[in-house]
Scaffold this motif. Sequence first.
Motif, short mmCIF file in Angstrom:
data_model
loop_
_atom_site.label_atom_id
_atom_site.label_comp_id
_atom_site.label_asym_id
_atom_site.label_seq_id
_atom_site.Cartn_x
_atom_site.Cartn_y
_atom_site.Cartn_z
N UNK A 176 0.82 -1.21 0.00
CA UNK A 176 0.00 0.00 0.00
C UNK A 176 0.86 1.26 0.00
N UNK A 177 2.10 1.10 0.43
CA UNK A 177 3.00 2.25 0.43
C UNK A 177 3.40 2.71 -0.95
N UNK A 178 3.07 1.92 -1.98
CA UNK A 178 3.39 2.33 -3.35
C UNK A 178 2.72 3.65 -3.71
N UNK A 179 1.53 3.87 -3.17
CA UNK A 179 0.82 5.11 -3.48
C UNK A 179 1.55 6.32 -2.89
N UNK A 180 2.08 6.14 -1.67
CA UNK A 180 2.86 7.21 -1.05
C UNK A 180 4.16 7.43 -1.82
N UNK A 181 4.80 6.33 -2.22
CA UNK A 181 6.05 6.45 -2.96
C UNK A 181 5.82 7.10 -4.32
N UNK A 182 4.73 6.73 -4.99
CA UNK A 182 4.44 7.33 -6.29
C UNK A 182 4.18 8.82 -6.16
N UNK A 183 3.47 9.21 -5.13
CA UNK A 183 3.19 10.63 -4.89
C UNK A 183 4.48 11.41 -4.65
N UNK A 184 5.42 10.78 -3.93
CA UNK A 184 6.68 11.45 -3.61
C UNK A 184 7.62 11.46 -4.81
N UNK A 185 7.75 10.34 -5.52
CA UNK A 185 8.69 10.25 -6.64
C UNK A 185 8.30 11.20 -7.76
N UNK A 186 6.99 11.29 -8.05
CA UNK A 186 6.52 12.16 -9.14
C UNK A 186 6.34 13.60 -8.70
N UNK A 187 6.60 13.89 -7.42
CA UNK A 187 6.45 15.26 -6.92
C UNK A 187 5.05 15.81 -7.21
N UNK A 188 4.05 15.01 -6.89
CA UNK A 188 2.68 15.34 -7.26
C UNK A 188 2.11 16.52 -6.48
N UNK A 189 2.70 16.83 -5.34
CA UNK A 189 2.23 18.00 -4.59
C UNK A 189 2.40 19.27 -5.42
N UNK A 190 3.58 19.40 -6.05
CA UNK A 190 3.83 20.56 -6.90
C UNK A 190 2.97 20.52 -8.15
N UNK A 191 2.79 19.33 -8.71
CA UNK A 191 2.02 19.19 -9.93
C UNK A 191 0.53 19.46 -9.70
#
Length: 274
Positions: free
Chosen positions: A52-67
Amino acid sequence: MIVKRGETVTGRVLLVLLMAVTIVPFLSLFVTALHPAGTYPSGLSWPESPQWGNFVDAFRVANMGVLLVSSGLIVLGVVPISLVLGTMAGFAFGHLRMPGHRVGFLAFVLGLTLPFEGIITPLYYQVRDLGLLNTRWAIILPLIGLFMPFSVVWMRAHFVTMPDELSEAARIDGASTWQLFWRVHVPLAMPALSSLAILLFLWTWNQFLLAIVLVDDPAKRTMAGALGAFQGQWGTDVPLLCAGALLILVPTLAVFLVFQRRFVAALLQGSSKG
């Protein structure tokens, strides 16, 4: 009675099959996202230990907060301008019927056949010559132009059904063309406007091609442009890619679920008038 019952059963079976065809790809996407990062799962096999941590990792790796912020700015630049221009042009073509409106409308209809992929090369050079490469304007301005044919055709379909008596009564009361448009027809066009806004939001939010080709800075792309973050030199991290795709899907799904009644109302309004 037997024939009607058979038709009902056939209709239900077709609906179930259609629902399965729609849901299975998303189910496969979800199951794949739960596999360990770096693996290449196949089919719909449920992982022994869901990650389930893949969703957190994906959010962090893709820098989705900025996007998220970048996508919001692009949507705010595309949707309102497209709505205003599309509504005004649709009113002119559908209700005012200005001289030459048939030829002009035909040009917009032909614009519906223009694929993004077919113009991406000349569009790149034009944006480069304007000095807009690697800016959000490189996404906003082309999208406004590319969405305009559909916006005009969509709004014209509404205005062409408006009775002429409504405008004649407003003219007798002393309304100008702008007052006729803004105070009389725009309020009546809210179902069509809201449904068009939903479509433009979904298409802008999910725009991938222009974001990848015209913008090098990942922080200035759309959310869909974040999917390129999972493409490495030697391959693609499939589970993280699927997790990122699901995260990108959440806002669009939420918007559609919130405004689905208005969207359906606009479609039913058009069918009842047509």
